[in-house]
Design a protein around this motif. Structure first.
Motif, PDB file in Angstrom:
ATOM      1  N   SER A 138       0.835  -1.196   0.000  1.00 29.54           N
ATOM      2  CA  SER A 138       0.000   0.000   0.000  1.00 29.54           C
ATOM      3  C   SER A 138       0.873   1.249   0.000  1.00 29.54           C
ATOM      4  O   SER A 138       1.864   1.321   0.727  1.00 29.54           O
ATOM      5  CB  SER A 138      -0.901  -0.031   1.239  1.00 29.54           C
ATOM      6  OG  SER A 138      -1.823   1.020   1.165  1.00 29.54           O
ATOM      7  N   THR A 187      -1.203   5.634  -8.651  1.00 34.43           N
ATOM      8  CA  THR A 187      -0.573   6.768  -9.319  1.00 34.43           C
ATOM      9  C   THR A 187      -0.083   6.362 -10.697  1.00 34.43           C
ATOM     10  O   THR A 187      -0.325   7.050 -11.702  1.00 34.43           O
ATOM     11  CB  THR A 187       0.607   7.280  -8.455  1.00 34.43           C
ATOM     12  OG1 THR A 187       0.121   7.570  -7.149  1.00 34.43           O
ATOM     13  CG2 THR A 187       1.223   8.513  -9.060  1.00 34.43           C
ATOM     14  N   ARG A 214     -11.096  13.427  -7.359  1.00 32.61           N
ATOM     15  CA  ARG A 214     -10.703  13.262  -5.969  1.00 32.61           C
ATOM     16  C   ARG A 214     -11.251  14.394  -5.097  1.00 32.61           C
ATOM     17  O   ARG A 214     -11.124  14.367  -3.884  1.00 32.61           O
ATOM     18  CB  ARG A 214      -9.170  13.266  -5.903  1.00 32.61           C
ATOM     19  CG  ARG A 214      -8.589  12.303  -4.911  1.00 32.61           C
ATOM     20  CD  ARG A 214      -7.095  12.493  -4.827  1.00 32.61           C
ATOM     21  NE  ARG A 214      -6.356  11.627  -5.750  1.00 32.61           N
ATOM     22  CZ  ARG A 214      -5.341  12.065  -6.505  1.00 32.61           C
ATOM     23  NH1 ARG A 214      -4.986  13.330  -6.481  1.00 32.61           N
ATOM     24  NH2 ARG A 214      -4.701  11.231  -7.282  1.00 32.61           N
TER      25      ARG A 214
HETATM   26  N1  LIG Z   1      -3.419  13.382  -4.376  1.00 29.76           N
HETATM   27  C1  LIG Z   1      -2.395  13.047  -3.605  1.00 29.76           C
HETATM   28  N2  LIG Z   1      -1.769  13.991  -2.899  1.00 29.76           N
HETATM   29  C2  LIG Z   1      -0.716  13.687  -2.122  1.00 29.76           C
HETATM   30  N3  LIG Z   1      -0.207  12.494  -1.998  1.00 29.76           N
HETATM   31  C3  LIG Z   1      -0.775  11.487  -2.698  1.00 29.76           C
HETATM   32  C4  LIG Z   1      -1.893  11.718  -3.532  1.00 29.76           C
HETATM   33  N4  LIG Z   1      -2.254  10.552  -4.095  1.00 29.76           N
HETATM   34  C5  LIG Z   1      -1.380   9.633  -3.623  1.00 29.76           C
HETATM   35  N5  LIG Z   1      -0.491  10.196  -2.782  1.00 29.76           N
HETATM   36  C6  LIG Z   1       0.625   9.527  -2.113  1.00 29.76           C
HETATM   37  O1  LIG Z   1       1.391   8.903  -3.084  1.00 29.76           O
HETATM   38  C7  LIG Z   1       1.782   7.618  -2.646  1.00 29.76           C
HETATM   39  C8  LIG Z   1       1.288   6.583  -3.622  1.00 29.76           C
HETATM   40  O2  LIG Z   1      -0.105   6.530  -3.595  1.00 29.76           O
HETATM   41  P1  LIG Z   1      -0.944   5.515  -4.446  1.00 29.76           P
HETATM   42  O3  LIG Z   1      -2.386   5.835  -4.287  1.00 29.76           O
HETATM   43  O4  LIG Z   1      -0.413   5.484  -5.812  1.00 29.76           O
HETATM   44  O5  LIG Z   1      -0.627   4.164  -3.702  1.00 29.76           O
HETATM   45  P2  LIG Z   1      -1.157   2.687  -3.987  1.00 29.76           P
HETATM   46  O6  LIG Z   1       0.015   1.889  -4.315  1.00 29.76           O
HETATM   47  O7  LIG Z   1      -2.265   2.752  -4.964  1.00 29.76           O
HETATM   48  O8  LIG Z   1      -1.689   2.295  -2.557  1.00 29.76           O
HETATM   49  P3  LIG Z   1      -2.976   1.384  -2.197  1.00 29.76           P
HETATM   50  O9  LIG Z   1      -2.561  -0.006  -2.437  1.00 29.76           O
HETATM   51  O10 LIG Z   1      -3.184   1.664  -0.763  1.00 29.76           O
HETATM   52  O11 LIG Z   1      -4.104   1.852  -3.063  1.00 29.76           O
HETATM   53  C9  LIG Z   1       1.196   7.433  -1.251  1.00 29.76           C
HETATM   54  O12 LIG Z   1       2.215   7.695  -0.323  1.00 29.76           O
HETATM   55  C10 LIG Z   1       0.126   8.451  -1.174  1.00 29.76           C
HETATM   56  O13 LIG Z   1       0.046   8.926   0.127  1.00 29.76           O
END
Ligand SMILES: Nc1ncnc2c1ncn2[C@@H]1O[C@H](COP(=O)(O)OP(=O)(O)OP(=O)(O)O)[C@@H](O)[C@H]1O
Ligand SMILES: [Mg+2]
Lengths: 241, 399
Positions: A44, A50, B397
Motif C-alpha cells: 500500500s 498513481t 478526488r
Molecule cells: N493526491 C495526492 N496527494 C498527495 N499524496 C498522494 C496523492 N495521491 C497519492 N499520494 C501519495 O502517493 C503515494 C502513492 O499513492 P498511491 O495511491 O499510488 O498508492 P497505492 O500503491 O495505490 O496504494 P494502495 O494499495 O493503498 O491503493 C502514497 O504515499 C500516497 O500517500
C-alpha cells in the motif's frame, strides 16, 4: 512484440498544502507489450494507483517519458489527452465513478457522446455492452439501485463501450466477494482473449495469478516483473448477484 | 455536438430538480422584485401626475401676499381688469367655523362663492341635490352645499342630508342656520383619497350677510380657470402683467399645479430610488441564492466534470454544457419573474383606483434580466471553469 506502453524514468511528486512533497513514483521504467494481461502488485502506498492514472492519461507525470502506442504523451495538449482517453483507453475505477443521477444505460453511453456517435447508435452500443457484462435486466437502474458487483460491471461496460485496446483497472475485485470477483476475472479473461491489453492493480496473489505477468512495485519503482507459472483460469457465467 | 450538449445540459437540470428549482427561484425572486418595485414607482408617479394634471392644469390660484405690509386684498376692479383674458374668475371668500347637526358637529371651512362655480370649477360635481342658483345668490338664500367629507361627518351613510337644517357658528359666537341643498362628489383619485376636505359652499351674498368681519368686494385669493384651448403659461404671464401694473409685483403670489408637480416629482424620484434600492437588494439576495446553490453542488459537479473529462470530454465541451445549463435556468427564471411581475402589476393597478395603467419599461426588464443572467452565468460557469482546469483525477478526488 510491439510495446503499447513504454514508460521511462517516470516520477510523480505530489506537493501537499504545507509544501511537503510526496514522491509517489521515483524513476519508474515499464514496458507492456500489446495484448498482454498483467497484474500490478505492491505494498500500500507504493504508487500503483498513481502509475495506473498516469498510464491512463488521467494525470501527468512530474518528469520522464511516456509513450502510448509510439506517441509521446507529455507533448499532447489537454484536449488531445481527452481524445486519447476516449479512443484508446478504458479505465475501470476502484470506486466505479458512475454518474449518480444517470441510469446504467446512460452511464455506459456517456463516453460515446464525446466521440460524436449518434444518439441512436450510442444506445445500441451501450445496450450490447451491458448485455456483454450480463446486466441486460438492469439497464434503467441508477447506481444507487445496483449492488457493488453490478456497479463494477456497469463501469466495465462503460470502459468497453468505446472498444479500447487498453483496459486499465484499479483493484476491480477489491470491493467484491470472491465469487463475484472470479466472475469479473472471467470477463477479463474473455477480453484478454479478444486481444486487448489489460493492466490490473490488485492486492491479492490469487487474483494476480489469473494474469500472464505480475509487475511488482515498491517505493515508486518496478521491483520485479514476473511470469505467472501456473495461470488460474476463470470463467464468466454472467451470474453475478 | 451543440445539440447533444443542450440535451446533456437539460438532462443535468432534470436530473437534479431540487438544485435547478432553487437556482431558478433565485433568478425569479431577483427579476420579479426589481421589475415590480421599479415599475410600481413609475406607475404610481404616472397615476398621481395625471391625476394632478386633470385636477389642476389650466388653473391658477392668485393669493395676496400678506407677508408684505403694503399688500391689499383683491377687489372687484381687479376682477374686472382680469376678466378680458380668456379666463373665468371665481369671486370667493373663505372663513372657518363650526357646523352642527343634532348631536354631530365638526369644524368646517365655509366658502362664499357665486352660482357659476358649478360650471367654472371643473372638478366640482354633485353627488346628490343641486348647487345654488343665481336666484339663491340674488336672495342671499340660507342654503349650503356640503363637501362629501362634511356630509359624512354630520350625517354618516344612513341619513339623506338634503333638506336638513344645519347650524354654523363663527368665532365671535354668532350662529346661523342653513338648509342643505346638495352634496358634492368626493374628488376622484389620488387627491380625493388623501385630502380630508370638510367644507361647505354658500352664496357669496349670504356669506357677506352672515360672516362677521368681512368686507364686501374684497378677496384674499382669486381662483382662476383658464379656457382649455389656451396656453396656461401665456395666460399666467398676462395675469402677472395686469396685476403688476395694478398692484405691484411683490404683493401677491401665483400658485400653479406645475409648482406642486415639481415638488411631487422630487418626492417620487426619492420614492423610486428607494424602491430601486429594495429591488437591487432583492436581486443581490437572489444572486446569493444562486451562488449558494452552486457552491453547495460544486463537489458533486467537480466530480462530474472530472468523470466527463476522464471519459473524453474536452474542456470546451464541458464549459459549453455548464453555460447552456446556466443560460437555460436564468432565462426561464427571468421569464417567470417578468411574467409574475406583469401579473402582479396588473392586479395592483386594477385594485388601486388612481393607478390607471401598467407601465413596464423594457429597460427595467432588460436590466433585471441582464443582471440575473450574468449572475447565473458567472456563478454557474465560474466553478465549472475552475473544475475543468483540474486534471481528471484531481477533479474526481475533489472533496
Ligand atoms: N493526491 C495526492 N496527494 C498527495 N499524496 C498522494 C496523492 N495521491 C497519492 N499520494 C501519495 O502517493 C503515494 C502513492 O499513492 P498511491 O495511491 O499510488 O498508492 P497505492 O500503491 O495505490 O496504494 P494502495 O494499495 O493503498 O491503493 C502514497 O504515499 C500516497 O500517500
Ligand atoms: Mg491504490
Amino acid at each position: 512484440m510491439e510495446n503499447v506502453i513504454e514508460a521511462r524514468d517516470i516520477t510523480k511528486v505530489y506537493t501537499l498544502e504545507g509544501g511537503l512533497e510526496v514522491h509517489a513514483l521515483r524513476g519508474l521504467d515499464l514496458k507492456v507489450a500489446r495484448g498482454q494481461y498483467a497484474a500490478i502488485m505492491g505494498p500500500s502506498g507504493s504508487g500503483k494507483s498513481t502509475l495506473l492514472q498516469i498510464l491512463g492519461c488521467l494525470d501527468t507525470p512530474s518528469s520522464g517519458s511516456y509513450q502510448l502506442a509510439g506517441q509521446e504523451v507529455s507533448e499532447l495538449s489537454e484536449d488531445e489527452l481527452s481524445e486519447i482517453r476516449n479512443k484508446r483507453i478504458g479505465f475501470i475505477f476502484q470506486s466505479y465513478n458512475l454518474l449518480p443521477r444517470a441510469t446504467a444505460l446512460q452511464n455506459v453511453a456517456l463516453p460515446l457522446m464525446y466521440r460524436g456517435t449518434s444518439a441512436k447508435e450510442r444506445l445500441q452500443i451501450a445496450t450490447k455492452s451491458l448485455e456483454r457484462v450480463g446486466l441486460s435486466s438492469r439497464m434503467d437502474h441508477r447506481p444507487n439501485q445496483l449492488s457493488g458487483g453490478q456497479k463494477q460491471r456497469v463501469a466495465i461496460a462503460r470502459a468497453l463501450a468505446t472498444d479500447p485496446d487498453i483496459l486499465l483497472a484499479d483493484e476491480p475485485t477489491g470491493n467484491l466477494d470472491s465469487k463475484t470477483g472470479v466472475e469479473i476475472l472471467g470477463l477479463f479473461q474473455e477480453l484478454h482473449e479478444e486481444g486487448r491489453t489489460i493492466l490490473m492493480v490488485t492486492h491479492e496473489e490469487d487474483v494476480a495469478e489469473h494474469c500472464e505477468k505480475i509487475i511488482r512495485i515498491k517505493d515508486g519503482r518496478v521491483e520485479q516483473v514476473q511470469e505467472v507459472e501456473q495461470r488460474r483460469l476463470a470463467e464468466f457465467t454472467g451470474a453475478i448477484p | 455536438m451543440l445539440l447533444e450538449n443542450v440535451k446533456t445540459a437539460l438532462e443535468a437540470l432534470f436530473g437534479n430538480r431540487l438544485r435547478s428549482v432553487l437556482t431558478l427561484l433565485g433568478v425569479v425572486i431577483g427579476v420579479f422584485a426589481v421589475t415590480t418595485t421599479i415599475s410600481m414607482g413609475a406607475i404610481a408617479t404616472a397615476g398621481i401626475t395625471s391625476e394632478l394634471q386633470d385636477f389642476g392644469s389650466q388653473s391658477l390660484f392668485v393669493v395676496v401676499d400678506f407677508d408684505n405690509p403694503q399688500a391689499q386684498r383683491f377687489n372687484d376692479d381687479d376682477i374686472e381688469a382680469l376678466s378680458r383674458l380668456p379666463i373665468d374668475i371665481l369671486q370667493q371668500q373663505s372663513t372657518g367655523g363650526e357646523i352642527r347637526f343634532e348631536e354631530e358637529s365638526s369644524s368646517i371651512s365655509l366658502n362664499g362663492t357665486t352660482a357659476n362655480a358649478a360650471e367654472v370649477d371643473r372638478t366640482l360635481e354633485l353627488d346628490r341635490g343641486r348647487y345654488f342658483s343665481q336666484a339663491d345668490e340674488k336672495n342671499a338664500a340660507p342654503v349650503i352645499v356640503l363637501s362629501s367629507d362634511a356630509s359624512q361627518e354630520l350625517f354618516g351613510d344612513t341619513v339623506d342630508p338634503v333638506g336638513k337644517e344645519v347650524a354654523v357658528s363663527f368665532g365671535d359666537g354668532s350662529r346661523v342656520f342653513y338648509t342643505v341643498i346638495g352634496v358634492k362628489k368626493r374628488i376622484g383619485g389620488a387627491l380625493g383619497a388623501f385630502a380630508n376636505d370638510v367644507s361647505g359652499d354658500i352664496p357669496l351674498t349670504t356669506f357677506y350677510n352672515d360672516v362677521p368681519g368681512v368686507t364686501r368686494g374684497e378677496y384674499d385669493f382669486l381662483p382662476i380657470t383658464i379656457d382649455l384651448d389656451r396656453n396656461a403659461n401665456d395666460i399666467e404671464a398676462q395675469v402677472r402683467a395686469i396685476l403688476d401694473r395694478r398692484r405691484g409685483s411683490d404683493t401677491y403670489t401665483i400658485q400653479t399645479i406645475e409648482g406642486a408637480l415639481s415638488l411631487f416629482n422630487t418626492i417620487t424620484r426619492i420614492l423610486q430610488a428607494v424602491l430601486g434600492g429594495i429591488g437591487a437588494i432583492s436581486l443581490l439576495v437572489g444572486g446569493i441564492g444562486i451562488l449558494n446553490i452552486m457552491l453547495v453542488s460544486v463537489t458533486e459537479r467537480t466530480r462530474e466534470i472530472g468523470l466527463r473529462k476522464a471519459l473524453g470530454a474536452k474542456r470546451g465541451t464541458i464549459l459549453q454544457q455548464f453555460l447552456i445549463e446556466a443560460v437555460v435556468l436564468t432565462v426561464i427564471g427571468g421569464l417567470i419573474g417578468v411574467l409574475l411581475s406583469i401579473g402582479v402589476l396588473y392586479l395592483i393597478v386594477a385594485a388601486v383606483p388612481f393607478l390607471d395603467r401598467v407601465i413596464i419599461s423594457p429597460a427595467v426588464i432588460l436590466m433585471a434580466f441582464g443582471v440575473s443572467v450574468i449572475t447565473g452565468v458567472i456563478f454557474g460557469v465560474w466553478p465549472a471553469s475552475r473544475a475543468a482546469n483540474l486534471s481528471p483525477i484531481e477533479a474526481l478526488r475533489y472533496e
